[in-house]
Write an enzyme that holds these catalytic residues in place. Structure first.
Site, PDB file in Angstrom:
ATOM      1  N   LYS A  78      27.662  15.512  -3.422  1.00 31.14           N
ATOM      2  CA  LYS A  78      28.879  15.354  -4.230  1.00 31.14           C
ATOM      3  C   LYS A  78      28.455  14.974  -5.636  1.00 31.14           C
ATOM      4  O   LYS A  78      27.446  14.298  -5.820  1.00 31.14           O
ATOM      5  CB  LYS A  78      29.749  14.268  -3.606  1.00 31.14           C
ATOM      6  CG  LYS A  78      31.122  14.136  -4.239  1.00 31.14           C
ATOM      7  CD  LYS A  78      31.989  13.204  -3.409  1.00 31.14           C
ATOM      8  CE  LYS A  78      33.364  13.064  -4.010  1.00 31.14           C
ATOM      9  NZ  LYS A  78      34.274  12.290  -3.159  1.00 31.14           N
ATOM     10  N   ASP A 114      40.044  14.852  -8.755  1.00 29.37           N
ATOM     11  CA  ASP A 114      40.189  14.951  -7.300  1.00 29.37           C
ATOM     12  C   ASP A 114      39.465  16.164  -6.754  1.00 29.37           C
ATOM     13  O   ASP A 114      39.500  17.241  -7.343  1.00 29.37           O
ATOM     14  CB  ASP A 114      41.671  15.039  -6.930  1.00 29.37           C
ATOM     15  CG  ASP A 114      41.860  15.125  -5.417  1.00 29.37           C
ATOM     16  OD1 ASP A 114      41.178  14.365  -4.698  1.00 29.37           O
ATOM     17  OD2 ASP A 114      42.650  15.952  -4.952  1.00 29.37           O
ATOM     18  N   HIS A 173      33.022  19.610  -4.970  1.00 24.08           N
ATOM     19  CA  HIS A 173      31.985  18.615  -5.253  1.00 24.08           C
ATOM     20  C   HIS A 173      31.022  18.939  -6.386  1.00 24.08           C
ATOM     21  O   HIS A 173      29.910  18.425  -6.417  1.00 24.08           O
ATOM     22  CB  HIS A 173      31.183  18.344  -3.982  1.00 24.08           C
ATOM     23  CG  HIS A 173      31.927  17.462  -3.027  1.00 24.08           C
ATOM     24  ND1 HIS A 173      31.323  16.817  -1.979  1.00 24.08           N
ATOM     25  CD2 HIS A 173      33.230  17.102  -2.986  1.00 24.08           C
ATOM     26  CE1 HIS A 173      32.218  16.112  -1.318  1.00 24.08           C
ATOM     27  NE2 HIS A 173      33.386  16.273  -1.905  1.00 24.08           N
ATOM     28  N   ASP A 229      39.995  17.120  -3.507  1.00 26.72           N
ATOM     29  CA  ASP A 229      40.589  17.377  -2.192  1.00 26.72           C
ATOM     30  C   ASP A 229      42.035  17.856  -2.206  1.00 26.72           C
ATOM     31  O   ASP A 229      42.805  17.496  -1.332  1.00 26.72           O
ATOM     32  CB  ASP A 229      40.473  16.093  -1.348  1.00 26.72           C
ATOM     33  CG  ASP A 229      39.025  15.686  -1.154  1.00 26.72           C
ATOM     34  OD1 ASP A 229      38.312  16.383  -0.434  1.00 26.72           O
ATOM     35  OD2 ASP A 229      38.594  14.689  -1.762  1.00 26.72           O
ATOM     36  N   TRP A 257      28.146  13.035   5.330  1.00 24.14           N
ATOM     37  CA  TRP A 257      28.432  12.747   3.920  1.00 24.14           C
ATOM     38  C   TRP A 257      28.473  11.245   3.723  1.00 24.14           C
ATOM     39  O   TRP A 257      29.173  10.535   4.428  1.00 24.14           O
ATOM     40  CB  TRP A 257      29.753  13.360   3.460  1.00 24.14           C
ATOM     41  CG  TRP A 257      30.109  12.889   2.078  1.00 24.14           C
ATOM     42  CD1 TRP A 257      29.519  13.275   0.921  1.00 24.14           C
ATOM     43  CD2 TRP A 257      31.090  11.905   1.726  1.00 24.14           C
ATOM     44  NE1 TRP A 257      30.086  12.586  -0.148  1.00 24.14           N
ATOM     45  CE2 TRP A 257      31.048  11.756   0.318  1.00 24.14           C
ATOM     46  CE3 TRP A 257      32.005  11.135   2.458  1.00 24.14           C
ATOM     47  CZ2 TRP A 257      31.884  10.862  -0.375  1.00 24.14           C
ATOM     48  CZ3 TRP A 257      32.841  10.258   1.783  1.00 24.14           C
ATOM     49  CH2 TRP A 257      32.768  10.133   0.372  1.00 24.14           C
ATOM     50  N   GLU A 289      25.949  16.994   3.134  1.00 16.47           N
ATOM     51  CA  GLU A 289      26.898  17.265   2.051  1.00 16.47           C
ATOM     52  C   GLU A 289      26.608  16.419   0.809  1.00 16.47           C
ATOM     53  O   GLU A 289      26.470  15.213   0.885  1.00 16.47           O
ATOM     54  CB  GLU A 289      28.328  16.972   2.543  1.00 16.47           C
ATOM     55  CG  GLU A 289      29.405  17.297   1.514  1.00 16.47           C
ATOM     56  CD  GLU A 289      30.819  16.992   2.026  1.00 16.47           C
ATOM     57  OE1 GLU A 289      30.962  16.190   2.963  1.00 16.47           O
ATOM     58  OE2 GLU A 289      31.777  17.561   1.465  1.00 16.47           O
ATOM     59  N   ASP A 291      30.751  21.639  -0.436  1.00 18.87           N
ATOM     60  CA  ASP A 291      32.177  21.349  -0.574  1.00 18.87           C
ATOM     61  C   ASP A 291      32.615  21.908  -1.917  1.00 18.87           C
ATOM     62  O   ASP A 291      32.030  21.589  -2.961  1.00 18.87           O
ATOM     63  CB  ASP A 291      32.398  19.836  -0.490  1.00 18.87           C
ATOM     64  CG  ASP A 291      33.874  19.452  -0.522  1.00 18.87           C
ATOM     65  OD1 ASP A 291      34.594  19.907  -1.435  1.00 18.87           O
ATOM     66  OD2 ASP A 291      34.314  18.678   0.346  1.00 18.87           O
ATOM     67  N   ASP A 299      38.670  20.921   4.110  1.00 18.92           N
ATOM     68  CA  ASP A 299      38.550  19.491   3.783  1.00 18.92           C
ATOM     69  C   ASP A 299      39.445  19.177   2.586  1.00 18.92           C
ATOM     70  O   ASP A 299      39.040  19.354   1.446  1.00 18.92           O
ATOM     71  CB  ASP A 299      37.083  19.145   3.466  1.00 18.92           C
ATOM     72  CG  ASP A 299      36.920  17.672   3.109  1.00 18.92           C
ATOM     73  OD1 ASP A 299      37.833  16.876   3.403  1.00 18.92           O
ATOM     74  OD2 ASP A 299      35.874  17.319   2.522  1.00 18.92           O
ATOM     75  N   HIS A 301      32.830  23.385   3.030  1.00 19.49           N
ATOM     76  CA  HIS A 301      34.047  22.577   3.029  1.00 19.49           C
ATOM     77  C   HIS A 301      34.982  23.227   2.025  1.00 19.49           C
ATOM     78  O   HIS A 301      34.743  23.150   0.817  1.00 19.49           O
ATOM     79  CB  HIS A 301      33.751  21.127   2.611  1.00 19.49           C
ATOM     80  CG  HIS A 301      33.469  20.245   3.769  1.00 19.49           C
ATOM     81  ND1 HIS A 301      33.397  18.875   3.669  1.00 19.49           N
ATOM     82  CD2 HIS A 301      33.272  20.537   5.081  1.00 19.49           C
ATOM     83  CE1 HIS A 301      33.159  18.373   4.858  1.00 19.49           C
ATOM     84  NE2 HIS A 301      33.063  19.352   5.726  1.00 19.49           N
TER      85      HIS A 301
HETATM   86  C1  RNT Z   1      34.225  13.503   0.529  1.00 20.16           C
HETATM   87  C2  RNT Z   1      33.646  14.597   1.355  1.00 20.16           C
HETATM   88  C3  RNT Z   1      33.830  14.441   2.830  1.00 20.16           C
HETATM   89  C4  RNT Z   1      35.183  13.901   3.222  1.00 20.16           C
HETATM   90  C5  RNT Z   1      35.502  13.947   4.691  1.00 20.16           C
HETATM   91  C6  RNT Z   1      36.682  13.108   5.033  1.00 20.16           C
HETATM   92  O1  RNT Z   1      34.206  13.759  -0.797  1.00 20.16           O
HETATM   93  O2  RNT Z   1      34.152  15.821   0.944  1.00 20.16           O
HETATM   94  O3  RNT Z   1      33.563  15.649   3.452  1.00 20.16           O
HETATM   95  O4  RNT Z   1      36.218  14.544   2.525  1.00 20.16           O
HETATM   96  O5  RNT Z   1      34.412  13.634   5.413  1.00 20.16           O
HETATM   97 ZN    ZN Z   2      33.798  17.567   2.085  1.00 16.24          ZN
END
Ligand code: RNT
Ligand code: ZN
Length: 421
Positions: free
Chosen positions: A227, A296, A264, A298, A184, A225, A261, A328, A288
């Site tokens: 985003k 956010d 994302h 995460d 990523w 990955e 993810d 993640d 993920h």
């Molecule tokens: C970031 C991505 C990535 C990170 C990690 C720490 O938006 O999701 O995967 O969260 O690599």
């Molecule tokens: Zn991620």
């Protein structure tokens, strides 16, 4: 605690009405590996011997809850503490920034030996290791990494990617379990650039170079990955969904797969709706598991509709075994072990709940065009007595039924975390 066995028997009888074998579901759910991310333990700070370990690259961990791990020993101890309360097969997911060298070793110089302690730890525990190049939190990343227009800088990051794949092979050889690497890059722009394709051509070329230079590497799977945006890079992301999907599909190599993810995408876009399309063309996906909340991506994973929908979809596609499931998230505002345990237990919960559904029956109804019954069945299971199965499973695994684990983690907090100033 209530009579767990009795609760379990009652739930079993409920599911048996629909021909669902609860013991079999538990057996399957228990064996699906979940790759536990190491970075919840220290707010993604990493272990590099450098002055500035601040997190950059459009990701942020907010909150200043006391007791975060300050070194590798503390991090491993915290991971072990969390693992005590997470049922089922786990792997550990490391970032390159969690190297353990005596002095500062830059990203383009890392070697297997800098991860020896993690490997020994994993071998001792009998678990596999996954890996991530750290294309962020570095002074050379300010104007992009793998897509940077400055060729020297881009070379630096390509070298990092190459070294990471070699380290992945080392993990595979030592643990005997394939290493799933996730690539990523945060590369992007706060405003829409005039040249939107140049950076993408460079990113493509960088990935090509990394894979070409390491084509003999074995035992490694590479997720790419995407985003939608990162903080400070709101208008343009080089590695967009279309870019990453295009890259993976065109590469047409078994080890290069998509990473999805769950945090994302645009707010009304969901990963559960993407899986079947991707599985039409690919044999594997890296997930993920996270939780998006406004800006956010995460937050701690919740046992929410979308997490459940993703696992349900994987069961219906018969792709649970082909999907690499990794967590993640990073929340610095709560006890970090509570964050890990809650989020990873929820991931496992969603897997088990998905396996406790009358999938075959619903497929039959659909094939017979009985869409009314299909809906009735789907809805009936939303209120199924799942918690009784989950509690029983956790207690059988000695991982704590219900919230039993919470007291234990609080004790660890008082005894261990409180001393970290
Ligand atoms: C970031 C991505 C990535 C990170 C990690 C720490 O938006 O999701 O995967 O969260 O690599
Ligand atoms: Zn991620």
């Amino acid at each position: 605690m209530y009579d767990l066995k009795k609760g379990y028997e009652t739930a079993k009888a409920f599911y048996a009405q629909y021909g669902i074998d609860v013991d079999r579901a538990i057996e399957i759910a228990d064996k699906i590996p979940i790759s536990m991310h190491c970075w919840q333990g220290d707010d993604v700070a990493g272990l590099e011997k450098k002055e500035d370990s601040s997190l950059t690259g459009g990701i942020q961990s907010t909150g200043n809850y006391p007791g975060k791990a300050r070194n590798a020993e503390e991090l491993r101890a915290d991971i072990e503490e969390a693992m005590k309360y997470i049922p089922g097969v786990l792997k550990l997911n490391l970032h390159a920034s969690y190297q353990e060298a005596d002095t500062f070793v830059d990203r383009n110089e890392i070697e297997p030996k800098h991860f020896e302690k993690w490997v020994n730890w994993a071998v001792e525990k009998g678990i596999g290791l996954d890996f991530n190049p750290t294309y962020f939190s570095h002074p050379k990343g300010e104007n992009g990494t793998l897509s940077c227009a400055d060729e020297e800088i881009r070379k630096f990051w390509i070298e990092h990617g190459i070294r990471c794949r070699k380290i992945g092979q080392y993990f595979y050889e030592k643990t005997g379990k394939p290493c799933v690497i996730n690539h990523w890059t945060p590369d992007g722009d706060k405003e829409i650039p005039i040249d939107t394709i140049g950076p993408r051509k460079r990113l493509k070329d960088s990935y090509d170079q990394i894979f070409e230079a390491t084509k003999d590497v074995t035992g490694v799977i590479d997720g790419i990955e995407s985003k939608v945006f990162g903080i400070g890079l709101e208008s343009y992301t080089v590695g967009s969904h279309e870019f990453c999907m295009g890259y993976v599909m065109k590469a047409n190599q078994d080890h290069i797969i998509m990473t999805l993810d769950t945090g994302h995408y645009h707010p009304t876009e969901v990963v559960s709706a993407k899986l079947a399309s991707i599985y039409t063309f690919s044999d594997h996906v890296l997930l993920h598991v996270s939780r998006p909340v406004r800006w956010d991506s995460d937050h701690v994973v919740s046992f929410d509709d979308e997490t459940k929908a993703i696992m349900e979809e994987l069961v219906r596609l018969d792709k649970l075994q082909d999907t690499y499931i990794a967590t993640d998230f990073f929340d610095g505002s709560i006890n970090r072990i509570v964050a890990w345990v809650t989020g990873i237990r929820n991931t496992r919960k969603a897997i088990l709940a998905a396996l406790l559904q009358p999938v075959e029956k619903m497929k039959e109804l659909e094939a017979a065009n009985d869409v009314s019954a299909r809906l009735a069945y789907k809805e009936e299971f939303r209120a199924a007595p799942f918690a009784l199965v989950w509690d029983y499973y956790c207690s059988q695994q000695n991982k704590g039924a219900g919230l039993e684990w919470l007291d234990a983690v609080k004790k660890y907090e008082a005894k261990v975390l409180a001393d970290r100033k």
